[in-house]
Design an enzyme around this catalytic site. Sequence first.
Site, PDB file in Angstrom:
ATOM      1  N   HIS A 165       0.925  -1.216  -0.086  1.00  0.00           N
ATOM      2  CA  HIS A 165      -0.057   0.129   0.084  1.00  0.00           C
ATOM      3  C   HIS A 165       1.115   1.168   0.032  1.00  0.00           C
ATOM      4  O   HIS A 165       1.952   1.163   0.628  1.00  0.00           O
ATOM      5  CB  HIS A 165      -0.889  -0.001   1.255  1.00  0.00           C
ATOM      6  CG  HIS A 165      -2.005   0.852   1.134  1.00  0.00           C
ATOM      7  ND1 HIS A 165      -1.602   2.310   1.253  1.00  0.00           N
ATOM      8  CD2 HIS A 165      -3.306   0.863   0.959  1.00  0.00           C
ATOM      9  CE1 HIS A 165      -2.770   2.922   1.303  1.00  0.00           C
ATOM     10  NE2 HIS A 165      -3.782   2.196   0.709  1.00  0.00           N
ATOM     11  N   GLU A 206      -3.929   1.616  -7.718  1.00  0.00           N
ATOM     12  CA  GLU A 206      -4.320   2.905  -6.764  1.00  0.00           C
ATOM     13  C   GLU A 206      -3.547   4.165  -7.200  1.00  0.00           C
ATOM     14  O   GLU A 206      -2.225   4.173  -6.652  1.00  0.00           O
ATOM     15  CB  GLU A 206      -3.923   2.411  -5.563  1.00  0.00           C
ATOM     16  CG  GLU A 206      -4.959   1.448  -4.898  1.00  0.00           C
ATOM     17  CD  GLU A 206      -5.311   1.523  -3.439  1.00  0.00           C
ATOM     18  OE1 GLU A 206      -6.269   1.751  -3.118  1.00  0.00           O
ATOM     19  OE2 GLU A 206      -4.260   1.461  -2.571  1.00  0.00           O
TER      20      GLU A 206
HETATM   21  P1  PGA Z   1      -9.288   6.423   0.050  1.00  0.00           P
HETATM   22  O1  PGA Z   1      -8.160   5.319   0.330  1.00  0.00           O
HETATM   23  O2  PGA Z   1     -10.332   5.541  -0.724  1.00  0.00           O
HETATM   24  O3  PGA Z   1      -9.564   7.104   1.325  1.00  0.00           O
HETATM   25  O4  PGA Z   1      -8.843   7.148  -1.171  1.00  0.00           O
HETATM   26  C1  PGA Z   1      -7.763   4.179  -0.675  1.00  0.00           C
HETATM   27  C2  PGA Z   1      -6.781   3.438  -0.096  1.00  0.00           C
HETATM   28  O5  PGA Z   1      -6.208   3.928   0.800  1.00  0.00           O
HETATM   29  O6  PGA Z   1      -6.600   2.308  -0.602  1.00  0.00           O
END
Ligand code: PGA
Length: 249
Positions: free
Chosen positions: A95, A166
């Site tokens: 992450h 992401e």
């Molecule tokens: P968020 O976080 O939905 O608050 O943007 C996503 C994540 O941390 O994977």
Amino acid sequence: MGRLVVANWKMNLSLAEAEALASAEAKAAEANPGLTVTLAVPTIWLLSIHAHLRFTPKNLSLCAQGVSEFPEGAYTGDTAATQVKPFVSYALVGHSERRRFHHEAKLTIAHQIKQLVNAGITPVVCFGEMRQAMQATFAPQITIDLGHDLHGLTKDELSACIFAYEPLWAIGTHHPADAKYVQKAVAHVKAWLSTTYKQDLPILYGGSVTEKNTSELAQIKELDGVLVGGASLNAKQFAEICRAFHEPV
Ligand code: PGA
């Protein structure tokens, strides 16, 4: 497995709050049986929430927010994959907040994946580019970086993974990538995984997913689900996200 919705609670909630939210989100999972829902709760609450939910409904499970790259031993503050195994089915790997605040790097990620696969836990491998770059060049860069993360993994280890695209500029910013952008990136990464590793692997999208942009995202047929941060702390919003992803595309 149906589409997957991951709730990433990050470092939030007291035990009482976590139990209440887990009960509410269990109802969202129950209402959408064709969906797989997993809650990435803080490590300290895994045991309690696991006992609290008593394994119901069947399409709900827990997810670790991260594990050590080592099997066991003198690694103060770390948690081994085998230690979370009794409670979780999934675990996040790579992450951006782990990379940023804990300097987790390429090799660490491959080692964590190995620990998870050995323990029988599905790794959810997060990746994404740093800056918004709508030009055609953004996609090659994300696969180059992902290739570094996956270096040294065997075919079997890779085939156990789920990926979460992401883009860093979309995480926690209230500026999600639009559906067209997500579709383009996900299709590119899927094609790359299939050419490079001969594998057809699931990909989620994460980054400011809310009940507002979820029906648009749910229309992307290449997308296997979403990783939800902030909005997963709100049971009502989370239930709406689950409902949108439960609908067949
Ligand atoms: P968020 O976080 O939905 O608050 O943007 C996503 C994540 O941390 O994977």
